[in-house]
Design a protein around this motif. Structure first.
Motif, mmCIF file in Angstrom:
data_model
loop_
_atom_site.group_PDB
_atom_site.id
_atom_site.type_symbol
_atom_site.label_atom_id
_atom_site.label_comp_id
_atom_site.label_asym_id
_atom_site.label_seq_id
_atom_site.Cartn_x
_atom_site.Cartn_y
_atom_site.Cartn_z
ATOM 1 N N ASP A 261 0.829 -1.207 0.000
ATOM 2 C CA ASP A 261 0.000 0.000 0.000
ATOM 3 C C ASP A 261 0.865 1.259 0.000
ATOM 4 O O ASP A 261 0.682 2.155 0.822
ATOM 5 N N ASP A 262 1.800 1.331 -0.934
ATOM 6 C CA ASP A 262 2.700 2.496 -0.971
ATOM 7 C C ASP A 262 2.272 3.538 -1.999
ATOM 8 O O ASP A 262 2.990 4.512 -2.227
ATOM 9 N N GLY A 263 1.113 3.358 -2.641
ATOM 10 C CA GLY A 263 0.618 4.334 -3.596
ATOM 11 C C GLY A 263 1.055 4.112 -5.023
ATOM 12 O O GLY A 263 0.682 4.892 -5.908
ATOM 13 N N PHE A 264 1.834 3.068 -5.304
ATOM 14 C CA PHE A 264 2.326 2.786 -6.649
ATOM 15 C C PHE A 264 1.559 1.622 -7.272
ATOM 16 O O PHE A 264 1.163 0.686 -6.581
ATOM 17 N N THR A 265 1.370 1.694 -8.567
ATOM 18 C CA THR A 265 0.839 0.582 -9.352
ATOM 19 C C THR A 265 2.024 -0.165 -9.934
ATOM 20 O O THR A 265 2.721 0.351 -10.824
ATOM 21 N N ASN A 266 2.280 -1.369 -9.428
ATOM 22 C CA ASN A 266 3.502 -2.092 -9.761
ATOM 23 C C ASN A 266 3.263 -3.158 -10.828
ATOM 24 O O ASN A 266 2.108 -3.479 -11.170
ATOM 25 N N SER A 267 4.355 -3.701 -11.331
ATOM 26 C CA SER A 267 4.278 -4.778 -12.316
ATOM 27 C C SER A 267 3.659 -6.024 -11.687
ATOM 28 O O SER A 267 3.871 -6.306 -10.496
ATOM 29 N N PRO A 268 2.910 -6.802 -12.456
ATOM 30 C CA PRO A 268 2.384 -8.067 -11.921
ATOM 31 C C PRO A 268 3.498 -9.091 -11.770
ATOM 32 O O PRO A 268 4.624 -8.883 -12.242
ATOM 33 N N ARG A 269 3.178 -10.227 -11.127
ATOM 34 C CA ARG A 269 4.201 -11.237 -10.888
ATOM 35 C C ARG A 269 4.784 -11.763 -12.193
ATOM 36 O O ARG A 269 5.970 -12.104 -12.253
ATOM 37 N N ARG A 270 3.968 -11.869 -13.233
ATOM 38 C CA ARG A 270 4.480 -12.365 -14.505
ATOM 39 C C ARG A 270 5.491 -11.403 -15.129
ATOM 40 O O ARG A 270 6.198 -11.751 -16.072
ATOM 41 N N GLY A 271 5.559 -10.145 -14.616
ATOM 42 C CA GLY A 271 6.565 -9.206 -15.089
ATOM 43 C C GLY A 271 7.979 -9.602 -14.703
ATOM 44 O O GLY A 271 8.939 -9.034 -15.236
ATOM 45 N N LEU B 73 2.724 -12.095 -22.693
ATOM 46 C CA LEU B 73 2.625 -12.032 -21.231
ATOM 47 C C LEU B 73 1.563 -11.045 -20.762
ATOM 48 O O LEU B 73 1.423 -10.822 -19.555
ATOM 49 N N ARG B 74 0.841 -10.437 -21.694
ATOM 50 C CA ARG B 74 -0.167 -9.425 -21.376
ATOM 51 C C ARG B 74 0.450 -8.256 -20.612
ATOM 52 O O ARG B 74 -0.077 -7.770 -19.624
ATOM 53 N N LEU B 75 1.621 -7.823 -21.114
ATOM 54 C CA LEU B 75 2.343 -6.697 -20.540
ATOM 55 C C LEU B 75 2.465 -5.584 -21.582
ATOM 56 O O LEU B 75 2.164 -5.784 -22.764
ATOM 57 N N ALA B 76 2.914 -4.424 -21.151
ATOM 58 C CA ALA B 76 3.108 -3.291 -22.049
ATOM 59 C C ALA B 76 4.139 -2.342 -21.460
ATOM 60 O O ALA B 76 4.485 -2.425 -20.270
ATOM 61 N N GLU B 77 4.627 -1.429 -22.313
ATOM 62 C CA GLU B 77 5.620 -0.426 -21.906
ATOM 63 C C GLU B 77 5.069 0.957 -22.184
ATOM 64 O O GLU B 77 4.466 1.188 -23.239
ATOM 65 N N VAL B 78 5.286 1.896 -21.262
ATOM 66 C CA VAL B 78 4.850 3.274 -21.431
ATOM 67 C C VAL B 78 6.077 4.175 -21.430
ATOM 68 O O VAL B 78 7.098 3.859 -20.821
#
Length: 507
Positions: free
Chosen positions: A392-402, A455-460
């Protein structure tokens, strides 16, 4: 120069819209150094001749000096040298006479050149910073070089050289005009008397780069010498050298050919020179908030101090090498639209505004370069971004598959959005936090490669001006990355519409 453009008398206000000349010692500072270098080369090549004149002896066969003496061409040679010297001095004098500048309410203009004329202009509303550099030789004459950094490549305008006090006065006036304020009528600056000249030079050498009356004491960050030396010794370059020496010792011990260790001696001297140079250039380092922006100063012998007006910082990076973690030291870099030609503190790029500092000093610098953006909520997110990741640190982090793409850092790899800024966190071994003011964003992009798609991932990628900071974040959940792309685009539009930092004094 024409009769329609007369040069204003010396001592008048330099920002009055009239044409002015540079410091009278400019020909010596620009051409005298070159002349001394040429003289040194000549003396070095004629050192044997000088020894023979003192101790006697015969010149080597084919010696040009002997040929001139034997043929009785000494008067001709002396005449040629005298003419060359006169032309050399006259050329630099004419260059100084033809080098003029003026400051209007909208532009900084500089005209120079004798045969080929150059006319450079810089718009005040596009000024990214004003740097005053005082090389050691120029300080002896009370002179300084003023450099105006503009947005874009090859857009800087230099005034080399001005009187030290006049350079500070002119920077203040240019910043007032760029901020949307008017410059008051200038007061003529009286030339110092001969009796006070030595005292004035001593005062300039010992005076601090930052006027205490210009900045609040609470806003000033200084460099602790012990921390500076420790961080330099624990830098990545020092670590690589130590590993190189250890590998060389092990290789020499195995092969029993210890003469190869002598190859490390030049590297040792080079590293020592590099470390000493970094330490000397970072001494007397200060960063402080002024009415016209952030003032960064550094240097022991040759000094430099630059003012960055509000709204000229496009992104900020807070990073920590592995060996600095036990001491909680951090480095702060920025992306800017313009760059000074002078190197920054520690011989680094001038984008490094805090070579090493504690966490408290990092937040003080953030409050200076991002006034109004570092509120309590943003501060809490930045504190969490500098530490280990928590749920709960306020960040949206990568999922485990990342973890397939970010083996060690997927837990810290994440983003947080604020109304005025985008905060990116990455790196587990070498930690880094990137803060991008929303009003300074140029665009945002979303990318998904073949492996990301599987992997259902993306880069921004949040685009700003070119610099050492790359606001890119990969291995994000594809759905969350799409939401990031949409929200950041709208945040940038709203922040740019409300931004008024380009005219900070009128705002």
């Amino acid at each position: 120069m024409t009769a329609a453009d007369p040069v204003a008398p010396a001592g008048e206000n330099l920002a009055d819209g009239e044409w002015h000349r540079l410091h009278p010692s400019t020909p010596l500072l620009r051409g005298g150094i070159a002349f001394i270098a040429i003289l040194g080369i000549v003396i070095a090549n004629l050192r044997e001749r000088l020894v023979e004149l003192v101790f006697g002896g015969q010149g080597a066969p084919g010696d040009p000096v002997d040929e001139i003496v034997n043929r009785g061409l000494v008067p001709v040679a002396l005449a040629v040298i005298a003419v060359a010297l006169i032309l050399f001095i006259a050329g630099f004098y004419l260059s100084w006479r033809m080098h003029t500048f003026r400051i209007t309410d909208e532009l900084v203009e500089v005209r120079s050149g004798i045969l080929f004329r150059t006319h450079r202009k810089a718009r005040l509303d596009r000024i990214q910073g004003i740097n005053i550099v005082r090389p050691l030789f120029a300080r002896l004459f009370g002179a300084a070089r003023l450099e105006i950094s503009g947005a874009g490549n090859d857009s800087n305008v230099q005034l080399a050289y001005l009187g030290g006090a006049r350079a500070d006065e002119l920077r203040r006036d240019i910043l007032r005009l760029a901020g949307g304020s008017k410059v008051p009528d200038g007061v003529p600056v009286a030339a110092p008397g001969a009796s006070s000249l030595v005292q004035q030079r001593l005062a300039e050498f010992t005076a601090p780069e930052l006027d205490p009356a210009l900045a609040e004491p609470a806003s000033v960050v200084t460099m602790h010498p012990g921390r500076l030396i420790g961080s330099t010794v624990l830098s990545t370059s020092t670590l690589m050298f130590v590993l190189f020496v250890v590998a060389g010792i092990i290789g020499a011990a195995v092969s029993r050919e210890f003469f190869v260790l002598f190859g490390a001696v030049p590297f040792l001297f080079g590293l020592g020179s590099f470390l000493v140079n970094r330490i000397v250039k970072s001494l007397r380092y200060t960063i402080a908030g002024t009415p016209d922006g952030v003032r960064v100063g550094y240097g022991l012998f040759s000094t430099s101090n630059e003012t960055l007006p509000p709204g000229r910082i496009h992104s900020i990076s807070i990073s920590q090498p592995l060996l600095w973690r036990p001491f909680d030291w951090w480095e702060v870099k920025v992306n800017r639209a313009g760059r000074s030609s002078a190197q920054g503190a520690a011989g680094q790029q001038n984008t490094t505004i805090l070579p090493v500092g504690t966490r408290a000093e990092v937040f003080k610098v953030l409050e200076l370069v991002l006034p109004g953006l570092v509120d309590e909520a943003t501060r809490a997110i930045i504190v969490a971004g500098l530490a280990r990741a928590t749920p709960d640190d306020g960040f949206t982090n990568s999922p485990r598959r990342g973890a397939v793409l970010r083996w060690f850092s997927w837990r810290r790899n994440g983003f947080a959005l604020r109304p005025d800024a985008v905060i990116l966190r990455r790196g587990a071994i070498w930690r880094e936090l990137v803060v991008v003011p929303a009003a300074r964003m140029q665009s945002v992009s979303l990318h998904q490669g073949l492996l990301d798609r599987a992997l259902r991932l993306a880069e921004v990628n949040v685009h700003t001006v070119a610099g050492p900071i790359n606001a890119r974040l990969g291995a994000l959940d594809a759905h969350q990355a799409s939401g990031f792309f949409r929200d950041v685009a709208q945040t940038a539009i709203n922040a740019a519409a409300a931004d008024r930092t380009h005219r900070w004094r009128s705002a």
